[in-house]
Write an enzyme that holds these catalytic residues in place. Structure first.
Site, PDB file in Angstrom:
ATOM      1  N   ASP A  23       0.846  -1.197   0.000  1.00  0.00           N
ATOM      2  CA  ASP A  23       0.000   0.000   0.000  1.00  0.00           C
ATOM      3  C   ASP A  23       0.875   1.238   0.000  1.00  0.00           C
ATOM      4  O   ASP A  23       1.966   1.239   0.555  1.00  0.00           O
ATOM      5  CB  ASP A  23      -0.937   0.015   1.217  1.00  0.00           C
ATOM      6  CG  ASP A  23      -2.186   0.847   0.949  1.00  0.00           C
ATOM      7  OD1 ASP A  23      -3.263   0.258   0.763  1.00  0.00           O
ATOM      8  OD2 ASP A  23      -2.076   2.097   0.889  1.00  0.00           O
ATOM      9  N   ASP A  66      -7.635  -4.088  -4.708  1.00  0.00           N
ATOM     10  CA  ASP A  66      -8.801  -3.291  -4.322  1.00  0.00           C
ATOM     11  C   ASP A  66      -8.375  -1.823  -4.319  1.00  0.00           C
ATOM     12  O   ASP A  66      -8.958  -1.005  -3.634  1.00  0.00           O
ATOM     13  CB  ASP A  66      -9.225  -3.724  -2.903  1.00  0.00           C
ATOM     14  CG  ASP A  66     -10.626  -3.261  -2.531  1.00  0.00           C
ATOM     15  OD1 ASP A  66     -11.415  -2.972  -3.437  1.00  0.00           O
ATOM     16  OD2 ASP A  66     -10.915  -3.184  -1.325  1.00  0.00           O
ATOM     17  N   LYS A  80     -10.391  -4.089  -8.929  1.00  0.00           N
ATOM     18  CA  LYS A  80     -11.601  -3.258  -8.799  1.00  0.00           C
ATOM     19  C   LYS A  80     -11.570  -2.115  -9.809  1.00  0.00           C
ATOM     20  O   LYS A  80     -10.546  -1.456  -9.965  1.00  0.00           O
ATOM     21  CB  LYS A  80     -11.654  -2.664  -7.392  1.00  0.00           C
ATOM     22  CG  LYS A  80     -12.764  -1.619  -7.240  1.00  0.00           C
ATOM     23  CD  LYS A  80     -13.036  -1.268  -5.817  1.00  0.00           C
ATOM     24  CE  LYS A  80     -11.995  -0.336  -5.224  1.00  0.00           C
ATOM     25  NZ  LYS A  80     -12.280  -0.048  -3.820  1.00  0.00           N
TER      26      LYS A  80
HETATM   27  C1  LIG Z   1     -10.321   0.601  -0.526  1.00  0.00           C
HETATM   28  S1  LIG Z   1      -8.716   0.555   0.166  1.00  0.00           S
HETATM   29  C2  LIG Z   1      -8.387  -1.155   0.253  1.00  0.00           C
HETATM   30  C3  LIG Z   1      -9.110  -1.875   1.342  1.00  0.00           C
HETATM   31  C4  LIG Z   1      -8.543  -3.259   1.540  1.00  0.00           C
HETATM   32  N1  LIG Z   1      -8.812  -4.118   0.400  1.00  0.00           N
HETATM   33  C5  LIG Z   1      -9.105  -3.942   2.766  1.00  0.00           C
HETATM   34  O1  LIG Z   1      -9.796  -4.921   2.611  1.00  0.00           O
HETATM   35  O2  LIG Z   1      -8.792  -3.524   3.877  1.00  0.00           O
HETATM   36  C6  LIG Z   1      -7.720   1.030  -1.232  1.00  0.00           C
HETATM   37  C7  LIG Z   1      -6.249   1.163  -0.924  1.00  0.00           C
HETATM   38  O3  LIG Z   1      -5.536   1.366  -2.149  1.00  0.00           O
HETATM   39  C8  LIG Z   1      -4.374   2.095  -1.825  1.00  0.00           C
HETATM   40  N2  LIG Z   1      -3.735   2.662  -3.033  1.00  0.00           N
HETATM   41  C9  LIG Z   1      -4.238   3.627  -3.846  1.00  0.00           C
HETATM   42  N3  LIG Z   1      -3.350   3.909  -4.813  1.00  0.00           N
HETATM   43  C10 LIG Z   1      -2.259   3.091  -4.609  1.00  0.00           C
HETATM   44  C11 LIG Z   1      -1.004   2.924  -5.293  1.00  0.00           C
HETATM   45  N4  LIG Z   1      -0.698   3.645  -6.372  1.00  0.00           N
HETATM   46  N5  LIG Z   1      -0.128   1.988  -4.829  1.00  0.00           N
HETATM   47  C12 LIG Z   1      -0.434   1.262  -3.713  1.00  0.00           C
HETATM   48  N6  LIG Z   1      -1.605   1.387  -3.032  1.00  0.00           N
HETATM   49  C13 LIG Z   1      -2.520   2.292  -3.466  1.00  0.00           C
HETATM   50  C14 LIG Z   1      -4.899   3.160  -0.876  1.00  0.00           C
HETATM   51  O4  LIG Z   1      -3.871   3.751  -0.113  1.00  0.00           O
HETATM   52  C15 LIG Z   1      -5.915   2.372  -0.043  1.00  0.00           C
HETATM   53  O5  LIG Z   1      -5.383   1.973   1.189  1.00  0.00           O
END
Ligand SMILES: C[S@@+](CC[C@H](N)C(=O)[O-])C[C@H]1O[C@@H](n2cnc3c(N)ncnc32)[C@H](O)[C@@H]1O
Length: 310
Positions: free
Chosen positions: A107, A194, A255
């Site tokens: 993340d 996700d 997603k």
């Molecule tokens: C909806 S949350 C995920 C929830 C997780 N699946 C759970 O069950 O707890 C989406 C995550 O994607 C991460 N994210 C967004 N862009 C990203 C990137 N370029 N690289 C890594 N992580 C990323 C965000 O920081 C966030 O924590």
């Protein structure tokens, strides 16, 4: 009111009015309390609390796995959870792969992983993050598992980073047995992504910023077309990770916020996987435009350029 806000946030001076008001609306506290009310009244949120799951998102992955059998116990599956924070999907992956499964969450935000899960803080759009992931899963790096420290703390990322640095420094040595040759090119069995809006962390930290750290990332904007294109970029990044790091035969979930380019993504997935599905789990809110794409049986030969040029 406007002049007060401009005084408090001079960076907005000179910006088009639209941008200013959109930014002001995003930090509106009534939107936050609406979000909290909705969470309190939601049965998946309540159930997640009862089961000790870090968020209601866990049920989406459970539904996906019930339908498409991504995880298997006793097969030592190596699972990459992209955008894992706060960690509910990783909890599901750990439970469903059993004690010999290896789960790595990545993340862009810092987050302590659930017990038994390893994690890297990194941006999946960066090449270095890909190299760290490959190194983590390679047999070579398993040496560090002897210390068992990761069971409580997750992997120490600095150890991985040091290892990567020393491999890069020694990469020009003409030794056929060089360390790099011990690293598996495509070590991963399952990739789930996700990625999108950062999870709404509301406790457990001091916020000394003028705005919330996670709001600066890719929160859903409420502008459907923008959310669609931003999530397309993250799906492409997840797909590139799958092409580069996943074993033939592997499974993939990502997603997407639906929109004009759904078909384009589906077409790309069909070039990488033998079987492609789209699915909206029941835990996904009706009003949300989120949709999950599933790719099963990764093909043996995939031409990355062809996938993205066609
Ligand atoms: C909806 S949350 C995920 C929830 C997780 N699946 C759970 O069950 O707890 C989406 C995550 O994607 C991460 N994210 C967004 N862009 C990203 C990137 N370029 N690289 C890594 N992580 C990323 C965000 O920081 C966030 O924590």
């Amino acid at each position: 009111m406007t002049s007060l806000l401009l005084f408090a946030f001079p960076k907005f001076l000179g910006q088009p009015q639209g941008i200013f008001w959109r930014s002001a609306i995003r930090f509106n506290s009534s939107a936050k309390s609406r979000w909290l009310d909705r969470q309190k009244g939601d049965s998946f949120t309540r159930e997640a609390k009862v089961q000790g799951l870090r968020s209601r998102a866990a049920f989406k992955l459970m539904h996906l796995d019930d339908k498409y059998r991504l995880f298997r116990k006793g097969c030592s599956q190596r699972v990459l959870d992209l955008g894992y924070a706060p960690g509910a999907w990783s909890q599901v992956a750990l439970d469903r792969t059993g004690p010999d499964g290896v789960i790595l969450g990545v993340d862009i935000l810092p987050c302590a992983p659930p017990r038994g899960v390893n994690a890297i803080q990194g941006n999946i759009l960066s090449k270095k993050t890909h190299e760290l992931i490959r190194l983590f899963f390679s047999k070579h790096f398993q040496l560090y598992q002897e210390d068992q420290l990761h069971k409580d703390n997750g992997y120490f990322q600095h150890m991985l980073e040091q290892e990567l640095e020393s491999l890069t420094l020694n990469s020009d040595k003409a030794d056929p047995q060089c360390e790099r040759s011990k690293i598996e090119k495509t070590p991963i069995d399952v990739i789930v992504s996700d990625m999108y809006e950062p999870w709404p962390q509301i406790t457990g930290f001091w916020n000394n910023f003028t705005n919330s750290a996670y709001d600066r990332m890719a929160n859903t904007t409420g502008v459907a077309i923008k959310d669609h294109y931003m999530s397309m970029d993250l799906c492409d990044a997840a797909l590139i990770t799958a092409i580069d790091l996943m074993k033939p035969g592997g499974s993939f979930v990502c997603k997407l916020y639906t929109g004009k380019e759904d078909k384009l993504l589906e077409g790309r997935l069909k070039q990488v996987f033998d079987v492609v599905h789209r699915f909206k789990p029941s835990a996904s809110r009706n009003e949300s435009k989120e949709l999950y794409f599933i790719g099963l049986k990764k093909k043996h030969e995939v031409d990355k350029l062809k996938v993205f040029l066609e």
